[in-house]
Design a protein around this motif. Structure first.
Motif, mmCIF file in Angstrom:
data_model
loop_
_atom_site.group_PDB
_atom_site.id
_atom_site.type_symbol
_atom_site.label_atom_id
_atom_site.label_comp_id
_atom_site.label_asym_id
_atom_site.label_seq_id
_atom_site.Cartn_x
_atom_site.Cartn_y
_atom_site.Cartn_z
ATOM 1 N N ASP A 174 -29.031 -39.449 -51.971
ATOM 2 C CA ASP A 174 -29.230 -40.895 -51.858
ATOM 3 C C ASP A 174 -30.558 -41.234 -51.173
ATOM 4 O O ASP A 174 -30.728 -42.316 -50.607
ATOM 5 C CB ASP A 174 -28.075 -41.530 -51.089
ATOM 6 C CG ASP A 174 -27.899 -40.932 -49.688
ATOM 7 O OD1 ASP A 174 -28.579 -39.933 -49.372
ATOM 8 O OD2 ASP A 174 -27.084 -41.474 -48.913
ATOM 9 N N LYS A 175 -31.525 -40.320 -51.260
ATOM 10 C CA LYS A 175 -32.827 -40.496 -50.624
ATOM 11 C C LYS A 175 -33.574 -41.680 -51.235
ATOM 12 O O LYS A 175 -33.681 -41.811 -52.450
ATOM 13 C CB LYS A 175 -33.661 -39.227 -50.797
ATOM 14 C CG LYS A 175 -35.093 -39.318 -50.290
ATOM 15 C CD LYS A 175 -35.145 -39.316 -48.792
ATOM 16 C CE LYS A 175 -36.585 -39.248 -48.286
ATOM 17 N NZ LYS A 175 -36.646 -39.268 -46.811
ATOM 18 N N LYS A 176 -34.090 -42.563 -50.392
ATOM 19 C CA LYS A 176 -34.865 -43.718 -50.853
ATOM 20 C C LYS A 176 -36.354 -43.455 -50.614
ATOM 21 O O LYS A 176 -36.766 -43.121 -49.509
ATOM 22 C CB LYS A 176 -34.425 -44.985 -50.123
ATOM 23 C CG LYS A 176 -33.042 -45.474 -50.524
ATOM 24 C CD LYS A 176 -32.673 -46.749 -49.798
ATOM 25 C CE LYS A 176 -31.380 -47.347 -50.322
ATOM 26 N NZ LYS A 176 -30.251 -46.412 -50.240
ATOM 27 N N LEU A 177 -37.138 -43.610 -51.663
ATOM 28 C CA LEU A 177 -38.580 -43.417 -51.586
ATOM 29 C C LEU A 177 -39.279 -44.772 -51.572
ATOM 30 O O LEU A 177 -38.661 -45.806 -51.863
ATOM 31 C CB LEU A 177 -39.054 -42.596 -52.792
ATOM 32 C CG LEU A 177 -38.503 -41.167 -52.882
ATOM 33 C CD1 LEU A 177 -38.986 -40.504 -54.164
ATOM 34 C CD2 LEU A 177 -38.918 -40.339 -51.674
ATOM 35 N N PRO A 178 -40.586 -44.797 -51.228
ATOM 36 C CA PRO A 178 -41.322 -46.070 -51.268
ATOM 37 C C PRO A 178 -41.214 -46.737 -52.646
ATOM 38 O O PRO A 178 -40.984 -46.085 -53.662
ATOM 39 C CB PRO A 178 -42.760 -45.629 -50.971
ATOM 40 C CG PRO A 178 -42.605 -44.363 -50.186
ATOM 41 C CD PRO A 178 -41.401 -43.684 -50.747
ATOM 42 N N GLU A 179 -41.410 -48.053 -52.663
ATOM 43 C CA GLU A 179 -41.225 -48.852 -53.882
ATOM 44 C C GLU A 179 -41.988 -48.283 -55.070
ATOM 45 O O GLU A 179 -41.473 -48.240 -56.198
ATOM 46 C CB GLU A 179 -41.661 -50.299 -53.613
ATOM 47 C CG GLU A 179 -41.331 -51.266 -54.752
ATOM 48 C CD GLU A 179 -39.836 -51.434 -54.939
ATOM 49 O OE1 GLU A 179 -39.415 -51.685 -56.089
ATOM 50 O OE2 GLU A 179 -39.077 -51.281 -53.954
ATOM 51 N N PHE A 184 -38.029 -42.180 -58.609
ATOM 52 C CA PHE A 184 -37.650 -40.817 -58.240
ATOM 53 C C PHE A 184 -36.694 -40.781 -57.056
ATOM 54 O O PHE A 184 -36.436 -39.718 -56.499
ATOM 55 C CB PHE A 184 -38.904 -39.999 -57.914
ATOM 56 C CG PHE A 184 -39.865 -39.908 -59.066
ATOM 57 C CD1 PHE A 184 -39.592 -39.096 -60.142
ATOM 58 C CD2 PHE A 184 -41.035 -40.650 -59.067
ATOM 59 C CE1 PHE A 184 -40.469 -39.003 -61.212
ATOM 60 C CE2 PHE A 184 -41.923 -40.570 -60.122
ATOM 61 C CZ PHE A 184 -41.634 -39.747 -61.207
ATOM 62 N N SER A 185 -36.171 -41.941 -56.658
ATOM 63 C CA SER A 185 -35.240 -41.987 -55.536
ATOM 64 C C SER A 185 -33.864 -41.462 -55.944
ATOM 65 O O SER A 185 -33.564 -41.268 -57.124
ATOM 66 C CB SER A 185 -35.097 -43.432 -55.034
ATOM 67 O OG SER A 185 -36.301 -43.911 -54.501
#
Length: 532
Positions: A174-179, A184-185
């Motif tokens: 459930d990793k959130k990456l920058p917008e 790829f989140s």
């Protein structure tokens, strides 16, 4: 550590589950396309080359062979998906990708180090001044995986990738990456991070594996020199570990990695006891199966086919006369299951539950069976268990000249008599409450669940959670009972959970309660959901 080993052992069962069908296909295919067997019995018209049956049987053998040849990849995918708490599909796919990446990087680094197929042969090392033994050991470090030049890390490489990918999946699913990188989140990040991790592992392995490989080989040689004594302790401790399910985390290392020995078969180096047996099975030039390959599993034939059914008979004969009819059907079913398939849990956990001393004696007798059959150079293979089905395929059909299976039949009757009289004597002498004995009305065979639930009252667990009306949702992961309650203030304090209800720990957040119970968590979830 105990809980982690249990989880790892459970995940091993996913790839191992494919072995019975693969073993049957290879066993039947190899046996009935063997030219010597066909000529001996004059079956060229039915099974000779060019016949329909020959095409079918040879295809079956090929299917079984390719499965055993792909075990490292199968273990990587199976362990990753088995250990992942979430997104199991993504974990399995990432493990497959990671496995290929790891070996491709290993091959690349080996090239940088000057190790190529031409410079890793025994002849090359001999030309560099090594002795014959040193050259053979050094060349055994290198080989091929999925057609890529690599090191012979085998199933262990699959286990490493499977565990690493599972850990990464559980951490980053459930990793959130920058917008800007949001596509790829979450689950899409898992294969990305897995490839990076596999690349690092692949870059490290060429520098350390030669030393590890030689160390494992040295230990395997040392263990081999212990002879029947070492095999006795192996069989004894494997049976004891079965109580906790931890044997699943240990025996695959002996069955599928160099810890179980190495042997050259049909010009290829094969690692692991079961791998050695099935490689020899697939080789039409094999005249005699090696006991060094089968010593890590064949000892189970005597207790599973003869010993435990006799123990069931002893329990029947010692049951109260008015309960014998009811007990007879249950024990006969359990004994037949053990004899046919080698599945022994219904019998074993019945007397483990009521009389642990009987289980200890069973473990000692099984250790002796391992040692005696190895000393007699018996070499009967198995797929997963050791019942009459495997015995027929990998003993009887292969012939006594190749397996020495006759000793299993010769020793079967003495084994049955020992189990019968030891169990009967101890049950009567110490008044052990095996099925059908005592005042209880219920007559049943106990399972692993019963053993784990011993002295646990499900109503007390529900009450500690605030009662049925306080339960909103009840679930479990591998080790934790996860409950959502309506009123968190009604949940019992930590001291009650730990002292009275045997919990290892309690975690609370809002209306969520997680109680650590190890392998018991899943059982408790099911029991609570039945009655809530």
């Amino acid at each position: 550590m105990f809980e982690k080993l249990q989880r790892l052992g459970k995940s091993f069962m996913i790839p191992i589950a494919v072995l019975p069908i693969a073993g049957i296909m290879l066993g039947v295919g190899a046996a009935f396309t063997n030219s010597l067997m066909i000529e001996t019995y004059g079956l060229q018209w039915l099974l000779g080359e060019g016949t329909i049956l020959n095409y079918i049987l040879s295809t079956m053998g090929t299917i079984g062979n390719v499965i055993f040849g792909s075990l490292p990849l199968i273990f990587a995918v199976g362990i990753a998906s088995g250990l992942a708490m979430q997104e199991k599909g993504a974990a399995g796919l990432s493990a497959a990708i990671g496995f290929v990446v790891m070996h491709s990087v290993i091959g690349k680094v080996l090239g940088f180090l000057g190790h190529t197929p031409a410079t890793t042969t025994a002849d090359y090392f001999l030309s560099q001044g090594m002795t014959v033994l040193e050259a053979a050991k050094q060349s055994n470090v290198y080989g091929y995986e999925l057609g890529m030049f690599s090191v012979k890390i085998g199933v262990l490489g699959g286990i490493i990738i499977g565990i690493v990918v599972a850990v990464l999946t559980n951490k980053y699913y459930d990793k959130k990456l920058p917008e800007a990188l949001s596509f790829f989140s979450g689950v899409r990040f898992v294969p990305i991070i897995s490839v990076l991790a596999a690349s690092i592992i692949g870059a490290i392995i060429p520098f350390i594996w030669p030393y590890i490989h030689l160390g494992i080989s040295t230990f395997a040689e040392f263990f081999g020199k212990t002879g029947p004594v070492g095999i006795f302790f192996y069989g004894f401790f494997m049976r004891l570990l079965n109580i906790f399910g931890l044997h699943h985390a240990i025996y695959p290392l002996f069955w599928f990695t160099s810890l179980g020995g190495e042997m050259e078969v049909a010009g290829k180096l094969v690692q692991g006891g079961q791998n050695i047996f099935f490689a020899q099975l697939a080789d039409p030039n094999t005249l005699r199966f090696s006991p060094e390959g089968t010593k890590y599993f064949m000892g189970g034939y005597l207790p599973m086919m003869f010993g435990l059914p006799a123990a069931a008979l002893a329990m029947y004969h010692t049951a109260d006369s008015k309960k014998k009819k009811m007990v007879g059907g249950l024990l006969f079913s359990a004994a037949l299951t053990s004899f046919l398939t080698g599945i022994t849990e219904p019998i074993e956990f019945t007397f483990l539950f009521v009389a642990p001393v009987l289980y200890g004696i069973h473990a000692l007798l099984e250790g002796l069976a391992y040692a005696i059959l190895y000393a007699l150079k018996v070499a009967v293979g198995v797929t997963f268990s050791r019942g009459i089905i495997d015995f027929t395929l990998f003993g009887l059909i292969q012939g006594n000249a190749k397996t020495n299976f006759i000793w299993i039949l010769i020793l079967g009757i003495p084994t049955a008599l020992i189990y019968y009289y030891v169990f009967k004597t101890l049950i009567l002498k110490f008044n052990l409450k095996t099925p059908g004995r005592g005042e209880e009305e219920e007559v049943k065979l106990y399972s692993k669940k019963d053993a784990m639930m011993k002295d646990m009252d499900i109503e007390e667990v529900i009450e500690a959670l605030g009662g049925r009306e306080n339960l909103a949702e009840v679930d479990a992961c591998i080790t934790r009972l996860r409950v959502t309650v309506k009123d968190a203030s009604k949940v019992a304090d930590d001291a009650t959970w730990k002292s009275k209800l045997k919990a290892k720990g309690v975690f609370r957040k809002g209306n969520g309660v997680q109680v650590v119970y190890g392998a018991l968590a899943e059982i408790l979830k099911n029991e609570i959901n039945k009655v809530k």
